[in-house]
Design a protein around this motif. Sequence first.
Motif, PDB file in Angstrom:
ATOM      1  N   ARG A  88      36.122  29.228  38.903  1.00  0.00           N
ATOM      2  CA  ARG A  88      35.198  29.780  38.287  1.00  0.00           C
ATOM      3  C   ARG A  88      34.133  28.660  37.917  1.00  0.00           C
ATOM      4  NH1 ARG A  88      36.502  34.093  40.215  1.00  0.00           N
ATOM      5  NH2 ARG A  88      37.624  35.903  39.025  1.00  0.00           N
ATOM      6  N   ASP A 127      41.476  35.223  32.969  1.00  0.00           N
ATOM      7  CA  ASP A 127      39.873  35.005  33.543  1.00  0.00           C
ATOM      8  C   ASP A 127      38.956  35.905  32.521  1.00  0.00           C
ATOM      9  OD1 ASP A 127      37.945  34.480  35.145  1.00  0.00           O
ATOM     10  OD2 ASP A 127      37.797  36.501  36.048  1.00  0.00           O
ATOM     11  N   ASP A 128      39.297  37.197  32.314  1.00  0.00           N
ATOM     12  CA  ASP A 128      38.808  38.107  31.621  1.00  0.00           C
ATOM     13  C   ASP A 128      38.671  37.707  29.935  1.00  0.00           C
ATOM     14  OD1 ASP A 128      38.123  40.025  33.310  1.00  0.00           O
ATOM     15  OD2 ASP A 128      39.665  41.233  32.872  1.00  0.00           O
ATOM     16  N   ASN A 186      35.972  34.885  29.948  1.00  0.00           N
ATOM     17  CA  ASN A 186      34.836  35.356  30.449  1.00  0.00           C
ATOM     18  C   ASN A 186      34.125  35.777  28.766  1.00  0.00           C
ATOM     19  OD1 ASN A 186      33.365  37.376  32.892  1.00  0.00           O
ATOM     20  ND2 ASN A 186      32.593  35.798  31.875  1.00  0.00           N
ATOM     21  N   GLU A 225      30.069  32.246  30.026  1.00  0.00           N
ATOM     22  CA  GLU A 225      29.152  32.964  31.030  1.00  0.00           C
ATOM     23  C   GLU A 225      29.570  32.218  32.525  1.00  0.00           C
ATOM     24  OE1 GLU A 225      24.687  34.397  32.434  1.00  0.00           O
ATOM     25  OE2 GLU A 225      24.994  33.278  30.646  1.00  0.00           O
ATOM     26  N   TYR A 226      29.832  33.110  33.541  1.00  0.00           N
ATOM     27  CA  TYR A 226      30.129  32.477  34.807  1.00  0.00           C
ATOM     28  C   TYR A 226      28.977  32.435  35.693  1.00  0.00           C
ATOM     29  CZ  TYR A 226      35.256  32.888  33.835  1.00  0.00           C
ATOM     30  OH  TYR A 226      36.367  32.699  33.218  1.00  0.00           O
ATOM     31  N   TYR A 256      31.627  35.101  42.990  1.00  0.00           N
ATOM     32  CA  TYR A 256      31.701  33.866  42.105  1.00  0.00           C
ATOM     33  C   TYR A 256      31.274  32.742  42.845  1.00  0.00           C
ATOM     34  CZ  TYR A 256      34.046  36.988  38.909  1.00  0.00           C
ATOM     35  OH  TYR A 256      34.479  37.940  38.019  1.00  0.00           O
ATOM     36  N   PRO A 306      31.898  39.819  36.661  1.00  0.00           N
ATOM     37  CA  PRO A 306      32.436  39.277  35.269  1.00  0.00           C
ATOM     38  C   PRO A 306      31.817  39.964  34.437  1.00  0.00           C
ATOM     39  CG  PRO A 306      30.604  37.784  36.652  1.00  0.00           C
ATOM     40  CD  PRO A 306      31.185  38.768  37.757  1.00  0.00           C
ATOM     41  N   ASN A 354      29.661  38.926  32.202  1.00  0.00           N
ATOM     42  CA  ASN A 354      28.265  38.404  32.158  1.00  0.00           C
ATOM     43  C   ASN A 354      27.449  38.927  32.962  1.00  0.00           C
ATOM     44  OD1 ASN A 354      28.898  37.007  34.366  1.00  0.00           O
ATOM     45  ND2 ASN A 354      29.122  35.202  32.903  1.00  0.00           N
TER      46      ASN A 354
END
Lengths: 352, 214
Positions: free
Chosen positions: A31, A142-143, A146, A150-151, A159, B121, B123
Amino acid sequence: MPSGDQAVPGWMTGGGPAGDIALSTRLRLARNLAGEPFPPRQDGAAASRVLQRVRTALAALPEAHGGYRIVRMAELDGPGRQTLVEQHLISPLLALRAAGAVALRLDQSVSIMINEEDHLRIQALLPGLQCADAWRVADGVDDALNASLEYAFSEELGYLAASPANVGTGLRASVMMHLPGLVLASQAAPLFANLAQMGVVVRGLHGEGSAAVGNLFQISNQVSLGLAEEEIAGSLQAIGRQVVDRERSAREWLFANRRTQIEDRVARAYGLLTNARLMPSAEAAALLSDLRLGIDLHVLPHLDPALFNELLVRTRPAFLQAEAGAVDHPAVRDALRATLIRQRVTQAERQG
Amino acid sequence: MTCDNCHQRPAKYHVTRVVNGERSEEDLCEECALQRGELALHLQPSAAIHELLAGLLEGALPALRPQQPQHEQCPVCGLSRAEFARTGLLGCEACYTAFAETLRPLARQIQGAGRHHGKVPVNAAVQAQGPAPATPAPPPTPGTPAPPATSSPQHGPDAAGRRATTGTDDAHLKVGNLREQMQAAIAAEDFERAAALRDRIRALGEEEPRDAER
């Protein structure tokens, strides 16, 4: 470095599904944070900024996620970093990066590398063959991260990672397997060639190709784009299962058809491990593999299989050095290694 | 030949180092080489992948040259095309837009697929509002691929804090979810369910994923 690091990590204590052959499962997600240069092009300020943001995000995690301890590479000396590599908690690349850091979940089931090749490499580490569970663990972390970080993401390529080889899911799952049966029965190389055609990469843990020292192999997925995470994890799980089954058949065949040779091999390994006074690292790995095969085939029924897992980690050079204190000379280390193995095997026998 | 460091074990690696123009050479055994960190790169499997990638890039670049005016440099991080071709590593998310016409076929070549199918994601909705729209309407014609919709680097470090759940975001997230479910249904060969999901996506005002692209 703190003494807590000397513990053999949870994933290495044995157990787990098919844990006699599949020693551990590791699943990592690559990420990157939006708006930050990727680590290969980071300056010191950018690296600190990323670390600070990750630190804040980790501190904000709900309690159910367990505590994390952040260790910066700059805090550690060479052997300290090497020990984390040998525990498989960080990669050799992170050990080389001065701006790198690792966040270790206190139960050692999750290790988050910070500023390695990507800003974040979220790794779930579980004993045995557990690809789906490892995905669930990594997915949860990961969640949670997140929620405040912000990824960098693209609808098309998924990703975004520093290397285009990691775009998409950013997922790589790998299973560490102990495959002495397949190697002794000369079935490893053809099997690995077939696996390569299925997008599965096999790599020796120590050494290269099918002649890996200690018969330890990492089996992992190649492709990270175009498949859903569950599919990648599921297919590696299925393939891992098949490799386990083939290893079992190879062992059965060997025990039925080459029993004396196998028993001799195991007995020789046992003899050397319980008597040698100097034990180099590579020889230890090879002999421990034979010992473990003997335990699994009940040639040595009085030994605990977890002993093998423990010694695999504790006999690696930096780990040994960190445990024994500052001994920098290889010959001294070989003597220490021989002593450690002799003591542990004899102790295990007395207990059993 | 014995190791130049421990003078005991046989040397296995020849190490050449150039530091500030000073060249030095040594023959080391495995153990000493490892200890000195000389093998660290050798042991790092992805290093080999980068080399392979760089090789692919060198081979692929001339053939891919015509088409559109190409960026020679990423406008955000300044990574040059030549440097990318040398290391196989990108400098920032904007590189994916700057070098899109090289990266798209490359992704296909090394990954065997061209489009992400997995997790999205939370976001993602923020990025849909950025200057690079996440839902380009016209399907790209073959040969002139549109740049991939990347998240915008202008969001800056505090973008997550600005993530407002407006109606648009909700709809977008919902579509993302529905798409995932649809892909799952297709994978499970449950085409009836997939068709129903497709209709719901359409009703929300978004086209279904462009299968022609894959």
